[in-house]
Enzyme design. Structure first.
Site, mmCIF file in Angstrom:
data_model
loop_
_atom_site.group_PDB
_atom_site.id
_atom_site.type_symbol
_atom_site.label_atom_id
_atom_site.label_comp_id
_atom_site.label_asym_id
_atom_site.label_seq_id
_atom_site.Cartn_x
_atom_site.Cartn_y
_atom_site.Cartn_z
ATOM 1 N N TRP A 78 2.148 1.661 -3.430
ATOM 2 C CA TRP A 78 1.095 2.147 -4.325
ATOM 3 C C TRP A 78 1.140 3.673 -4.437
ATOM 4 C CZ3 TRP A 78 -3.212 5.314 -3.257
ATOM 5 C CH2 TRP A 78 -4.172 5.391 -4.267
ATOM 6 N N HIS A 79 1.504 4.323 -3.335
ATOM 7 C CA HIS A 79 1.570 5.782 -3.356
ATOM 8 C C HIS A 79 2.808 6.288 -4.088
ATOM 9 C CE1 HIS A 79 -1.402 5.180 -0.151
ATOM 10 N NE2 HIS A 79 -1.782 6.415 -0.375
ATOM 11 N N GLY A 80 3.823 5.463 -4.247
ATOM 12 C CA GLY A 80 5.028 5.873 -4.966
ATOM 13 C C GLY A 80 6.233 5.053 -4.552
ATOM 14 N N GLY A 132 0.821 -1.208 0.000
ATOM 15 C CA GLY A 132 0.000 0.000 0.000
ATOM 16 C C GLY A 132 0.853 1.256 0.000
ATOM 17 N N GLY A 133 1.981 1.212 0.733
ATOM 18 C CA GLY A 133 2.914 2.335 0.694
ATOM 19 C C GLY A 133 3.508 2.515 -0.691
#
Length: 621
Positions: free
Chosen positions: A409-411, A406-407
């Site tokens: 996913w942000h970049g 998930g982290g």
């Protein structure tokens, strides 16, 4: 006459051209003019489903073009590919061919997403591994230059299309739901295009699940008087959150501190960090509120994306309240396939290895990867030789994998890795913490607090001072609870216990945001170094000795900002029943009175508008 013609021509060019510096935002007058025109035409076709959906599909493509320019071609490609992939998947009966089509579709969607989001990271990995000096190359810009036989597009930078993560995840959810036979494939390309590109939630969510939204495509239009009032309430509520809370405190305080943390005191850095927690919530949930209201006016219902997340009593509960559509997507399409709370799978350990490799490359140190690998080996050995602990261990491995991805996913930058990892650690640690007795908790936090105090004395670093203060506060709360239990107290002060848990969770989530905010709005080529320096400088300022006599002057200087922060948090923490009552009161208001109230709200909002409207934070993801 010629002057009028020139003005009309210029207006037409501006209307149908893309201006990178001024994308179409919910907070602009032009968006509401656009929506008024769309809604007027929509009303003509509102009960003719095919025409209605086709019109909204093309209106959504136009909206995305005004937001992202030629990146609209990427959206069109994903729409066409997944529409035909869904049909192809549905016609196959054998599991082997169905699995192949599913895997191919996921690879195609994720490849496009990864190209735009992770090209800089992958280039750095190759350069570090093979000591090369490759640079990113924008294939799409090159193709555009070849087609136009010009050098119109720069091939040296890869720009991230607005909202690509959201509509890619929606397309994947459609393919997965067709594969699992939760839904029938959409028969009409216009219906499917409308599902993928519906403009209220296109560029920043919420992520709409196929099995929840596609059944709405063929329902006749219906909007009751109360639903109309609720829709208007959500729109007004979202605009207030975005412009009054988020933009004002960002421009007048938070952005200044994060840009130059060393110019500000420790107290100002701390207040900027807590203020950012309110800013990012008001910004993102404000967008969602507007999207829900606009969609509701057209008879469509988007999922709730926020449920007062700062009322959470634990990190795990926070992620059930924050960005709910993403959390559910990760749970259904990542956490559960990895084994969920049943068992770890081959994929669980593959992700750990991948994360260790990524952490090694991002940090530039093999020790980081070795440390993660050693920790994973120890956990695996415990799971093998301690069968009674295996389920809890595997559940936590899958939860940690989910948060780390998930982290990412942000970049693909070190700061997002740290942010995702800290949230994962918080969730895992709390699962063990809640099983301890008050005596075990107090003993543990006492030892940690004493250890940090010794470190702050013999290895003086601001970060140790900061952690010591936080642990000392937690220790004080546990000691009070311990004394209360010894004296025979049980549940008489449950409300105080809940408030204390909310405070600790809010503080923890806020400090993880230090790494989230530090890397946002940065060029991927420089995100790692700049984000790390920003986070380090802010920690140093907050952990250094404060001059307490300066605090009253600081509070006075930023009084408007601090008042807004306090008001925003108070409203956020109001009981849900009270909020529901004033929503219904607004919705039942006579129309003339509602118009007057909305006019007053717009007037107040106008007083807070900054010189240049701020984009929504999650546009960049």
């Amino acid at each position: 006459m010629e002057g009028i013609l020139n003005i009309a021509t210029e207006f037409g060019i501006n209307l149908f051209s893309f201006d990178k510096a001024h994308p179409l935002l919910f907070t602009q007058f032009y968006f509401w003019a656009f929506f008024a025109l769309v809604f007027a035409v929509f009303c003509v076709f509102r009960n003719k489903c095919l025409l209605r959906n086709a019109f909204l599909f093309f209106a959504s493509l136009f909206f995305y073009y005004k937001t992202s320019g030629l990146f609209t071609l990427i959206l069109i490609f994903i729409t066409l590919y997944d529409f035909f992939a869904g049909k192809w998947l549905h016609t196959r009966k054998k599991n082997g061919s169905r699995n192949f089509i599913l895997a191919l579709s996921v690879i195609v969607n994720l490849s496009i997403l990864c190209y735009f989001k992770y090209a800089y990271f992958l280039t750095d990995v190759v350069n570090n591994l093979f000591h090369t000096e490759f640079r990113v190359f924008d294939v799409f810009s090159w193709a555009g230059n070849e087609l136009t036989r010009s050098n119109r597009f720069s091939v040296d930078d890869i720009l991230l299309p607005v909202g690509i993560s959201f509509y890619t995840f929606q397309a994947i959810s459609y393919i997965m739901d067709v594969y699992r036979r939760r839904i029938e494939p959409v028969r009409n390309i216009f219906d499917f295009g409308f599902y993928v590109s519906f403009f209220p939630q296109l560029v920043a969510g919420p992520i709409v699940r196929a099995n929840e939204f596609i059944p709405q495509l063929h329902k006749p239009y219906f909007l009751s008087r109360r639903q109309f009032g609720i829709a208007i309430f959500w729109i007004m509520n979202g605009l207030v959150k975005k412009i009054v809370l988020s933009d004002y405190i960002a421009v007048n305080f938070i952005d200044r501190v994060f840009d130059n943390p060393l110019l500000y005191t420790g107290f100002e850095n701390l207040m900027a960090l807590f203020g950012y927690s309110l800013q990012v919530y008001a910004d993102f949930s404000g967008y969602t509120d507007i999207a829900i209201g606009v969609a509701m006016l057209m008879g469509f219902y988007l999922p709730t994306n926020f449920n007062s997340p700062y009322k959470a009593k634990s990190p795990g509960e926070f992620w059930k309240r924050w960005h709910i559509s993403l959390s559910r997507w990760l749970q259904d399409y990542l956490y559960i396939p990895l084994g969920g709370n049943r068992d770890a799978t081959f994929g669980s350990f593959c992700i750990i290895i991948m994360i260790a490799a990524i952490a090694t490359f991002l940090s530039g140190s093999w020790w980081v990867g070795a440390g993660i690998g050693l920790l994973a080996l120890i956990i695996a050995m415990v799971a093998i030789f301690k069968p009674e602990k295996r389920k809890k261990i595997t559940t936590n491995i899958n939860a940690m994998d989910t948060m780390l991805l998930g982290g990412l996913w942000h970049g693909a930058s070190w700061n997002f890795m740290i942010w995702g990892g800290l949230n994962g650690l918080g969730m895992v640690f709390y699962k063990f913490w809640r099983d301890w007795s008050i005596y075990g908790r107090t003993l543990f936090i006492l030892m940690v607090t004493l250890g940090l105090r010794l470190l702050s004395i013999f290895v003086p670093q601001p970060v140790f001072n900061l952690l010591f203060v936080w642990c000392a506060i937690i220790l004080a709360g546990n000691v009070i609870r311990l004394i209360y239990n010894i004296l025979g107290g049980k549940k008489a002060l449950q409300w105080l216990q809940d408030a204390w848990a909310i405070f600790q969770t809010f503080t923890f989530i806020t400090f993880t945001r230090l790494f989230f905010r530090s890397g946002s709005n940065l060029d991927p080529a420089e995100a790692n170094e700049t984000a790390w320096n920003t986070a380090k400088n802010m920690v140093n300022q907050m952990g250094s000795r404060w001059r307490l006599e300066q605090i009253p002057d600081i509070v006075s200087h930023y009084s408007n900002v601090f008042i807004l922060i306090v008001i925003g948090l108070i409203i956020h923490w109001l009981p849900e029943n009270f909020k529901r009552r004033y929503r219904l009161w607004f919705a039942k208001m006579p129309l003339p009175l509602m118009v007057v109230v909305c006019a007053l709200i717009v007037f107040v909002i106008y007083q807070f508008i900054t010189a240049d409207l701020q984009s929504f934070i999650y546009f960049q993801f």
